[in-house]
Scaffold this motif. Structure first.
Motif, PDB file in Angstrom:
ATOM      1  N   HIS A 104       0.830  -1.203   0.000  1.00  0.00           N
ATOM      2  CA  HIS A 104       0.000   0.000   0.000  1.00  0.00           C
ATOM      3  C   HIS A 104       0.868   1.258   0.000  1.00  0.00           C
ATOM      4  CE1 HIS A 104      -2.737   3.058   1.710  1.00  0.00           C
ATOM      5  NE2 HIS A 104      -3.580   2.471   0.889  1.00  0.00           N
ATOM      6  N   THR A 105       1.919   1.245   0.797  1.00  0.00           N
ATOM      7  CA  THR A 105       2.811   2.405   0.892  1.00  0.00           C
ATOM      8  C   THR A 105       3.569   2.622  -0.407  1.00  0.00           C
ATOM      9  OG1 THR A 105       3.006   2.025   3.267  1.00  0.00           O
ATOM     10  CG2 THR A 105       4.675   3.444   2.248  1.00  0.00           C
ATOM     11  N   ILE A 106       4.015   1.537  -1.039  1.00  0.00           N
ATOM     12  CA  ILE A 106       4.718   1.663  -2.325  1.00  0.00           C
ATOM     13  C   ILE A 106       3.796   2.284  -3.369  1.00  0.00           C
ATOM     14  CG2 ILE A 106       5.719   0.346  -4.245  1.00  0.00           C
ATOM     15  CD1 ILE A 106       6.912  -1.549  -2.065  1.00  0.00           C
ATOM     16  N   ILE A 107       2.558   1.829  -3.431  1.00  0.00           N
ATOM     17  CA  ILE A 107       1.600   2.407  -4.390  1.00  0.00           C
ATOM     18  C   ILE A 107       1.328   3.874  -4.066  1.00  0.00           C
ATOM     19  CG2 ILE A 107      -0.818   2.342  -5.148  1.00  0.00           C
ATOM     20  CD1 ILE A 107      -0.601  -0.750  -4.973  1.00  0.00           C
ATOM     21  N   LYS A 108       1.172   4.193  -2.779  1.00  0.00           N
ATOM     22  CA  LYS A 108       0.914   5.578  -2.365  1.00  0.00           C
ATOM     23  C   LYS A 108       2.078   6.496  -2.775  1.00  0.00           C
ATOM     24  CE  LYS A 108       1.418   6.823   1.900  1.00  0.00           C
ATOM     25  NZ  LYS A 108       1.338   6.943   3.347  1.00  0.00           N
ATOM     26  N   VAL A 109       3.307   6.050  -2.524  1.00  0.00           N
ATOM     27  CA  VAL A 109       4.487   6.858  -2.889  1.00  0.00           C
ATOM     28  C   VAL A 109       4.603   6.967  -4.411  1.00  0.00           C
ATOM     29  CG1 VAL A 109       7.019   6.922  -2.821  1.00  0.00           C
ATOM     30  CG2 VAL A 109       5.725   6.396  -0.738  1.00  0.00           C
ATOM     31  N   CYS A 110       4.308   5.887  -5.112  1.00  0.00           N
ATOM     32  CA  CYS A 110       4.341   5.900  -6.577  1.00  0.00           C
ATOM     33  C   CYS A 110       3.409   6.980  -7.116  1.00  0.00           C
ATOM     34  CB  CYS A 110       3.957   4.515  -7.109  1.00  0.00           C
ATOM     35  SG  CYS A 110       4.010   4.354  -8.901  1.00  0.00           S
ATOM     36  N   ARG A 112       1.952   9.527  -5.339  1.00  0.00           N
ATOM     37  CA  ARG A 112       2.252  10.839  -4.755  1.00  0.00           C
ATOM     38  C   ARG A 112       3.413  11.527  -5.472  1.00  0.00           C
ATOM     39  NH1 ARG A 112       4.908  10.206   0.825  1.00  0.00           N
ATOM     40  NH2 ARG A 112       6.749  10.045  -0.494  1.00  0.00           N
ATOM     41  N   ASP A 113       4.449  10.743  -5.806  1.00  0.00           N
ATOM     42  CA  ASP A 113       5.665  11.327  -6.365  1.00  0.00           C
ATOM     43  C   ASP A 113       5.751  11.224  -7.891  1.00  0.00           C
ATOM     44  OD1 ASP A 113       6.230  11.856  -3.730  1.00  0.00           O
ATOM     45  OD2 ASP A 113       7.763  10.312  -3.526  1.00  0.00           O
ATOM     46  N   GLY A 114       4.699  10.719  -8.527  1.00  0.00           N
ATOM     47  CA  GLY A 114       4.652  10.698  -9.989  1.00  0.00           C
ATOM     48  C   GLY A 114       5.529   9.645 -10.653  1.00  0.00           C
ATOM     49  N   HIS A 115       5.759   8.520  -9.988  1.00  0.00           N
ATOM     50  CA  HIS A 115       6.526   7.439 -10.613  1.00  0.00           C
ATOM     51  C   HIS A 115       5.650   6.743 -11.641  1.00  0.00           C
ATOM     52  CE1 HIS A 115       9.891   7.793  -7.853  1.00  0.00           C
ATOM     53  NE2 HIS A 115       8.985   7.979  -6.893  1.00  0.00           N
ATOM     54  N   ASP A 116       6.265   6.263 -12.720  1.00  0.00           N
ATOM     55  CA  ASP A 116       5.472   5.614 -13.750  1.00  0.00           C
ATOM     56  C   ASP A 116       5.797   4.134 -13.930  1.00  0.00           C
ATOM     57  OD1 ASP A 116       7.916   6.309 -14.921  1.00  0.00           O
ATOM     58  OD2 ASP A 116       7.015   7.749 -16.284  1.00  0.00           O
ATOM     59  N   MET A 117       6.589   3.558 -13.017  1.00  0.00           N
ATOM     60  CA  MET A 117       6.814   2.116 -12.994  1.00  0.00           C
ATOM     61  C   MET A 117       7.369   1.729 -11.623  1.00  0.00           C
ATOM     62  SD  MET A 117       8.783  -0.491 -15.626  1.00  0.00           S
ATOM     63  CE  MET A 117      10.394   0.277 -15.588  1.00  0.00           C
ATOM     64  N   ILE A 118       7.004   0.511 -11.180  1.00  0.00           N
ATOM     65  CA  ILE A 118       7.517  -0.056  -9.933  1.00  0.00           C
ATOM     66  C   ILE A 118       8.310  -1.305 -10.292  1.00  0.00           C
ATOM     67  CG2 ILE A 118       6.892  -1.165  -7.741  1.00  0.00           C
ATOM     68  CD1 ILE A 118       4.233   0.476  -7.875  1.00  0.00           C
ATOM     69  N   ILE A 119       9.491  -1.453  -9.688  1.00  0.00           N
ATOM     70  CA  ILE A 119      10.281  -2.670  -9.861  1.00  0.00           C
ATOM     71  C   ILE A 119      10.536  -3.265  -8.483  1.00  0.00           C
ATOM     72  CG2 ILE A 119      12.468  -3.676 -10.650  1.00  0.00           C
ATOM     73  CD1 ILE A 119      12.674  -1.472 -12.724  1.00  0.00           C
ATOM     74  N   VAL A 120      10.280  -4.569  -8.349  1.00  0.00           N
ATOM     75  CA  VAL A 120      10.540  -5.281  -7.098  1.00  0.00           C
ATOM     76  C   VAL A 120      11.275  -6.578  -7.416  1.00  0.00           C
ATOM     77  CG1 VAL A 120       8.593  -4.321  -5.797  1.00  0.00           C
ATOM     78  CG2 VAL A 120       8.264  -6.382  -7.158  1.00  0.00           C
TER      79      VAL A 120
END
Length: 156
Positions: A104-110, A112-120
Motif C-alpha cells: 500500500h505504501t509503495i503504491i501511495k508513494v508511486c 504521490r511522487d509521480g513514478h510511472d513504474m515499480i520494480i521489485v
C-alpha cells in the motif's frame, strides 16, 4: 492494464531489509540486487530516474521516535552502497524510507511522487513458508492494485 504512452522515466524500486538491520553482516539481499541491477540497467538505457524505497512495516519496528530514527538512519546507510552503484552508472537516484503496509505504501508513494513504474525483486526463497507467503502477497498486491506497471525482477 493501462496503455503505456511512453517509456517510464521515473522508476520506484522496492527494497526489503530485515526487521533487525543492526545485526552484523546485513546488506542488500541477492533478490533485491536483481531489482537494483535491472532498474539501473533500464534507467541507464532510457535516461530514467530511480527512487529506492524501503517500507518500515507497521509493528515491525518498536515504536518510539529515537529508535525509529536510528532504524531509518541504518537503512539509509545500507542504501548508500546502492546509491554508489547508481552514481557509477550515471543514473540519477533518490532513496526514501516510509512507514506502513509495504504494498500500500509503495503504491501511495508511486502516485504521490509521480513514478510511472515499480520494480521489485522476487520473493526470498531462503525463508520459510510464512515469509514466502508474506513477501509473495506484497508482489501480488502490487500487481493487482497498482495503476503503474509492476516489473518483478527475475534471473534468466
Amino acid at each position: 492494464m493501462p496503455k503505456v504512452e511512453s517509456l517510464p522515466k521515473k522508476i520506484l524500486v522496492g527494497l526489503s531489509f530485515p526487521n533487525d538491520p543492526f545485526q552484523e553482516g546485513v546488506s542488500v539481499s541477492k533478490h533485491d540486487h536483481l531489482a537494483i541491477d535491472q532498474a539501473l540497467n533500464y534507467a541507464g538505457d532510457q535516461d530514467a530516474e530511480v527512487t529506492f524505497i524501503h517500507v518500515l512495516e507497521d509493528g515491525a519496528v518498536p515504536s518510539g521516535a529515537h529508535f525509529e530514527e536510528d532504524y531509518r538512519q541504518r537503512i539509509n546507510a545500507l542504501m548508500s552502497e546502492v546509491i554508489e552503484e547508481a552514481v557509477q552508472k550515471g543514473v540519477s537516484v533518490n532513496c526514501v524510507v516510509e512507514k506502513g503496509v509495504s504494498w500500500h505504501t509503495i503504491i501511495k508513494v508511486c502516485q504521490r511522487d509521480g513514478h510511472d513504474m515499480i520494480i521489485v525483486g522476487p520473493r526470498r526463497d531462503e525463508e520459510g513458508f510464512f515469509e514466502r507467503f508474506i513477501y509473495g502477497s506484497t508482489t501480488r498486491n502490487l500487481l493487482r492494485n497498482s495503476s503503474a506497471p509492476v516489473w518483478v525482477a527475475h534471473t534468466g
